[in-house]
Design an enzyme around this catalytic site. Structure first.
Site, PDB file in Angstrom:
ATOM      1  N   GLY A  21       0.838  -1.201   0.000  1.00 32.45           N
ATOM      2  CA  GLY A  21       0.000   0.000   0.000  1.00 32.45           C
ATOM      3  C   GLY A  21       0.865   1.239   0.000  1.00 32.45           C
ATOM      4  O   GLY A  21       2.088   1.158   0.157  1.00 32.45           O
ATOM      5  N   GLY A  26       0.056   2.700   6.978  1.00 30.39           N
ATOM      6  CA  GLY A  26       0.038   1.888   8.201  1.00 30.39           C
ATOM      7  C   GLY A  26       0.642   0.506   8.052  1.00 30.39           C
ATOM      8  O   GLY A  26       0.450  -0.345   8.914  1.00 30.39           O
ATOM      9  N   ASP A  47      12.071  -1.139   2.011  1.00 26.63           N
ATOM     10  CA  ASP A  47      12.907   0.062   2.079  1.00 26.63           C
ATOM     11  C   ASP A  47      14.390  -0.256   2.290  1.00 26.63           C
ATOM     12  O   ASP A  47      15.236   0.610   2.088  1.00 26.63           O
ATOM     13  CB  ASP A  47      12.440   0.983   3.221  1.00 26.63           C
ATOM     14  CG  ASP A  47      11.186   1.761   2.853  1.00 26.63           C
ATOM     15  OD1 ASP A  47      10.589   1.454   1.811  1.00 26.63           O
ATOM     16  OD2 ASP A  47      10.795   2.667   3.624  1.00 26.63           O
ATOM     17  N   PHE A  49      15.912  -2.251   0.444  1.00 23.48           N
ATOM     18  CA  PHE A  49      16.397  -2.690  -0.874  1.00 23.48           C
ATOM     19  C   PHE A  49      16.488  -1.523  -1.862  1.00 23.48           C
ATOM     20  O   PHE A  49      16.404  -1.722  -3.065  1.00 23.48           O
ATOM     21  CB  PHE A  49      15.508  -3.814  -1.418  1.00 23.48           C
ATOM     22  CG  PHE A  49      15.668  -5.087  -0.633  1.00 23.48           C
ATOM     23  CD1 PHE A  49      16.548  -6.075  -1.046  1.00 23.48           C
ATOM     24  CD2 PHE A  49      14.981  -5.268   0.562  1.00 23.48           C
ATOM     25  CE1 PHE A  49      16.723  -7.230  -0.300  1.00 23.48           C
ATOM     26  CE2 PHE A  49      15.145  -6.428   1.311  1.00 23.48           C
ATOM     27  CZ  PHE A  49      16.023  -7.414   0.877  1.00 23.48           C
ATOM     28  N   ASP A  68       9.993   7.074  -4.953  1.00 28.41           N
ATOM     29  CA  ASP A  68       8.720   6.339  -4.896  1.00 28.41           C
ATOM     30  C   ASP A  68       8.393   5.536  -6.139  1.00 28.41           C
ATOM     31  O   ASP A  68       7.320   4.940  -6.228  1.00 28.41           O
ATOM     32  CB  ASP A  68       7.584   7.319  -4.545  1.00 28.41           C
ATOM     33  CG  ASP A  68       7.725   7.723  -3.092  1.00 28.41           C
ATOM     34  OD1 ASP A  68       8.597   8.559  -2.792  1.00 28.41           O
ATOM     35  OD2 ASP A  68       7.005   7.143  -2.246  1.00 28.41           O
ATOM     36  N   ARG A 165       2.291  11.751   6.116  1.00 22.22           N
ATOM     37  CA  ARG A 165       3.638  11.823   5.527  1.00 22.22           C
ATOM     38  C   ARG A 165       4.321  13.140   5.902  1.00 22.22           C
ATOM     39  O   ARG A 165       5.498  13.175   6.224  1.00 22.22           O
ATOM     40  CB  ARG A 165       3.502  11.699   4.002  1.00 22.22           C
ATOM     41  CG  ARG A 165       4.764  11.917   3.201  1.00 22.22           C
ATOM     42  CD  ARG A 165       5.552  10.657   3.001  1.00 22.22           C
ATOM     43  NE  ARG A 165       6.804  10.934   2.306  1.00 22.22           N
ATOM     44  CZ  ARG A 165       7.482  10.058   1.599  1.00 22.22           C
ATOM     45  NH1 ARG A 165       7.073   8.814   1.506  1.00 22.22           N
ATOM     46  NH2 ARG A 165       8.606  10.382   1.015  1.00 22.22           N
ATOM     47  N   ARG A 168       6.065  13.412   9.256  1.00 22.42           N
ATOM     48  CA  ARG A 168       7.252  12.584   9.529  1.00 22.42           C
ATOM     49  C   ARG A 168       8.535  13.403   9.354  1.00 22.42           C
ATOM     50  O   ARG A 168       8.591  14.294   8.509  1.00 22.42           O
ATOM     51  CB  ARG A 168       7.290  11.384   8.580  1.00 22.42           C
ATOM     52  CG  ARG A 168       6.170  10.417   8.860  1.00 22.42           C
ATOM     53  CD  ARG A 168       6.133   9.330   7.837  1.00 22.42           C
ATOM     54  NE  ARG A 168       7.228   8.388   8.054  1.00 22.42           N
ATOM     55  CZ  ARG A 168       7.096   7.083   7.840  1.00 22.42           C
ATOM     56  NH1 ARG A 168       5.960   6.583   7.414  1.00 22.42           N
ATOM     57  NH2 ARG A 168       8.106   6.276   8.035  1.00 22.42           N
ATOM     58  N   LYS A 215      -8.913  -9.142  -7.289  1.00 21.06           N
ATOM     59  CA  LYS A 215      -9.042  -9.574  -5.888  1.00 21.06           C
ATOM     60  C   LYS A 215      -9.000 -11.090  -5.786  1.00 21.06           C
ATOM     61  O   LYS A 215      -8.343 -11.653  -4.921  1.00 21.06           O
ATOM     62  CB  LYS A 215     -10.392  -9.102  -5.315  1.00 21.06           C
ATOM     63  CG  LYS A 215     -10.339  -7.725  -4.729  1.00 21.06           C
ATOM     64  CD  LYS A 215     -11.604  -7.408  -3.966  1.00 21.06           C
ATOM     65  CE  LYS A 215     -11.390  -7.649  -2.494  1.00 21.06           C
ATOM     66  NZ  LYS A 215     -12.072  -6.722  -1.615  1.00 21.06           N
TER      67      LYS A 215
HETATM   68  N1  LIG Z   1      -5.164   4.311  12.227  1.00 27.13           N
HETATM   69  C1  LIG Z   1      -4.235   5.236  12.469  1.00 27.13           C
HETATM   70  N2  LIG Z   1      -4.536   6.305  13.230  1.00 27.13           N
HETATM   71  C2  LIG Z   1      -3.618   7.259  13.476  1.00 27.13           C
HETATM   72  N3  LIG Z   1      -2.346   7.239  13.017  1.00 27.13           N
HETATM   73  C3  LIG Z   1      -1.994   6.203  12.255  1.00 27.13           C
HETATM   74  C4  LIG Z   1      -2.897   5.152  11.934  1.00 27.13           C
HETATM   75  N4  LIG Z   1      -2.254   4.245  11.164  1.00 27.13           N
HETATM   76  C5  LIG Z   1      -1.002   4.719  11.018  1.00 27.13           C
HETATM   77  N5  LIG Z   1      -0.838   5.880  11.661  1.00 27.13           N
HETATM   78  C6  LIG Z   1       0.389   6.704  11.742  1.00 27.13           C
HETATM   79  O1  LIG Z   1       0.746   7.061  10.413  1.00 27.13           O
HETATM   80  C7  LIG Z   1       2.169   7.101  10.285  1.00 27.13           C
HETATM   81  C8  LIG Z   1       2.558   6.200   9.136  1.00 27.13           C
HETATM   82  O2  LIG Z   1       2.336   4.829   9.502  1.00 27.13           O
HETATM   83  P1  LIG Z   1       3.359   3.716   9.032  1.00 27.13           P
HETATM   84  O3  LIG Z   1       4.741   4.139   9.344  1.00 27.13           O
HETATM   85  O4  LIG Z   1       2.899   2.427   9.587  1.00 27.13           O
HETATM   86  O5  LIG Z   1       3.108   3.788   7.467  1.00 27.13           O
HETATM   87  P2  LIG Z   1       3.803   3.014   6.268  1.00 27.13           P
HETATM   88  O6  LIG Z   1       2.690   2.495   5.440  1.00 27.13           O
HETATM   89  O7  LIG Z   1       4.782   2.044   6.793  1.00 27.13           O
HETATM   90  O8  LIG Z   1       4.519   4.204   5.470  1.00 27.13           O
HETATM   91  P3  LIG Z   1       5.910   4.197   4.610  1.00 27.13           P
HETATM   92  O9  LIG Z   1       5.646   3.397   3.375  1.00 27.13           O
HETATM   93  O10 LIG Z   1       6.150   5.618   4.277  1.00 27.13           O
HETATM   94  O11 LIG Z   1       6.968   3.583   5.467  1.00 27.13           O
HETATM   95  C9  LIG Z   1       2.737   6.660  11.627  1.00 27.13           C
HETATM   96  O12 LIG Z   1       3.097   7.807  12.363  1.00 27.13           O
HETATM   97  C10 LIG Z   1       1.583   5.940  12.284  1.00 27.13           C
HETATM   98  O13 LIG Z   1       1.636   5.990  13.695  1.00 27.13           O
HETATM   99 MG   LIG Z   2       6.848   1.961   6.614  1.00 24.61          MG
END
Ligand SMILES: Nc1ncnc2c1ncn2[C@@H]1O[C@H](COP(=O)(O)OP(=O)(O)OP(=O)(O)O)[C@@H](O)[C@H]1O
Ligand SMILES: [Mg+2]
Length: 247
Positions: A21, A26, A47, A49, A68, A165, A168, A215
């Site tokens: 995703g 998340g 990440d 790689f 990206d 994003r 961060r 799906k």
């Molecule tokens: N349901 C939620 N409610 C509030 N904050 C959330 C929720 N899900 C994720 N977050 C927050 O969103 C941010 C991004 O989440 P995460 O690092 O898991 O994303 P990711 O998909 O791994 O992103 P990336 O691909 O950039 O690494 C984090 O700070 C996380 O705590």
């Molecule tokens: Mg991540």
């Protein structure tokens, strides 16, 4: 003295689970929570790689490095690594990760509820090795998608993803640390996600539903993770789908 069995023989089953995703949907949060619940689990981050910082493609419209797009990653290395793990080789080798720790975690009560769920739904979980793979570019190419036994697709709206994003600090890279320049999400991150994932959606509309045939043929499961979603629900949903696809 007893000798430890090779990793391959200690497990009845090795399963690969994709947490895919867009950025900030998340994936890492959910995958890390799941890892803490399974007796035997490895967490791999796409990440780790990336190609060298100086080789990252430059976006011609903005002049920014494009972190990206698929070309920013070494997919050959990634694919071979996953295939090796799946065949039970190299499981003892630890891959150094540049990923920071997560800020959203399950509490003790939630963990217990989820452990009960695992016991009920995945009775052989203690003899299974779960290889959890977290990445923003796991579903753009069927050749990669098909490496996994379970495909979990985390989604959220443009606005939610952008806001997460932008809050961060940045990302550890092979050679340093990347901080998004202004408007990086709407200029680079989102368009790269859309162009590489639109083939999965009805009318190639990323805000629409996944195509039914996609799906079912790729066994792709999707969930919307807006800020109102709770981690326990994301993890519970992940366990349900893992149980369904591996049993
Ligand atoms: N349901 C939620 N409610 C509030 N904050 C959330 C929720 N899900 C994720 N977050 C927050 O969103 C941010 C991004 O989440 P995460 O690092 O898991 O994303 P990711 O998909 O791994 O992103 P990336 O691909 O950039 O690494 C984090 O700070 C996380 O705590
Ligand atoms: Mg991540």
């Amino acid at each position: 003295m007893t000798q430890e069995q090779p990793a391959k023989q200690r497990f009845n089953k090795i399963v690969l689970v994709a947490f895919g995703g867009p950025s900030s949907s998340g994936k890492t949060t959910s995958a890390a929570a799941i890892k803490s619940l399974f007796k035997h689990a490895i967490l791999i981050h796409l990440d780790d790689f990336y190609i060298a910082d100086s080789k990252i493609p430059i976006d011609s419209a903005t002049g920014y490095q494009n972190w990206d797009c698929p070309e920013a990653l070494d997919f050959n290395l990634f694919e071979n690594y996953l295939k090796k793990l799946k065949s039970g080789q190299g499981l003892e080798e630890k891959l150094e990760s540049r990923q920071p720790s997560v800020d959203l975690k399950l509490n003790q009560e939630e963990e217990q509820l989820l452990l009960n769920k695992i016991q009920l739904k995945i009775p052989d979980s203690e003899t299974t090795l779960f290889i959890l793979v977290d990445g923003f570019m796991l579903f753009h190419d069927p050749k990669i998608l098909e490496l996994f036994d379970v495909n979990l697709f985390f989604r959220a709206s443009f606005e939610t993803l952008r806001d997460r994003r932008e809050s961060r600090d940045g990302y550890n890279t092979v050679e340093g640390f990347w901080v998004d320049p202004p408007h990086y999400f709407e200029k680079i991150v989102w368009p790269a996600f859309v162009s590489s994932h639109k083939y999965l959606f009805e009318n190639e509309d990323i805000n629409s539903k996944l195509l039914d045939n996609i799906k079912s043929s790729y066994k792709l499961h999707d969930i919307i993770n807006e800020n109102g979603s709770n981690l326990i629900d994301l993890v519970g949903w992940s366990i349900d789908n893992i149980a369904q696809d591996i049993n």
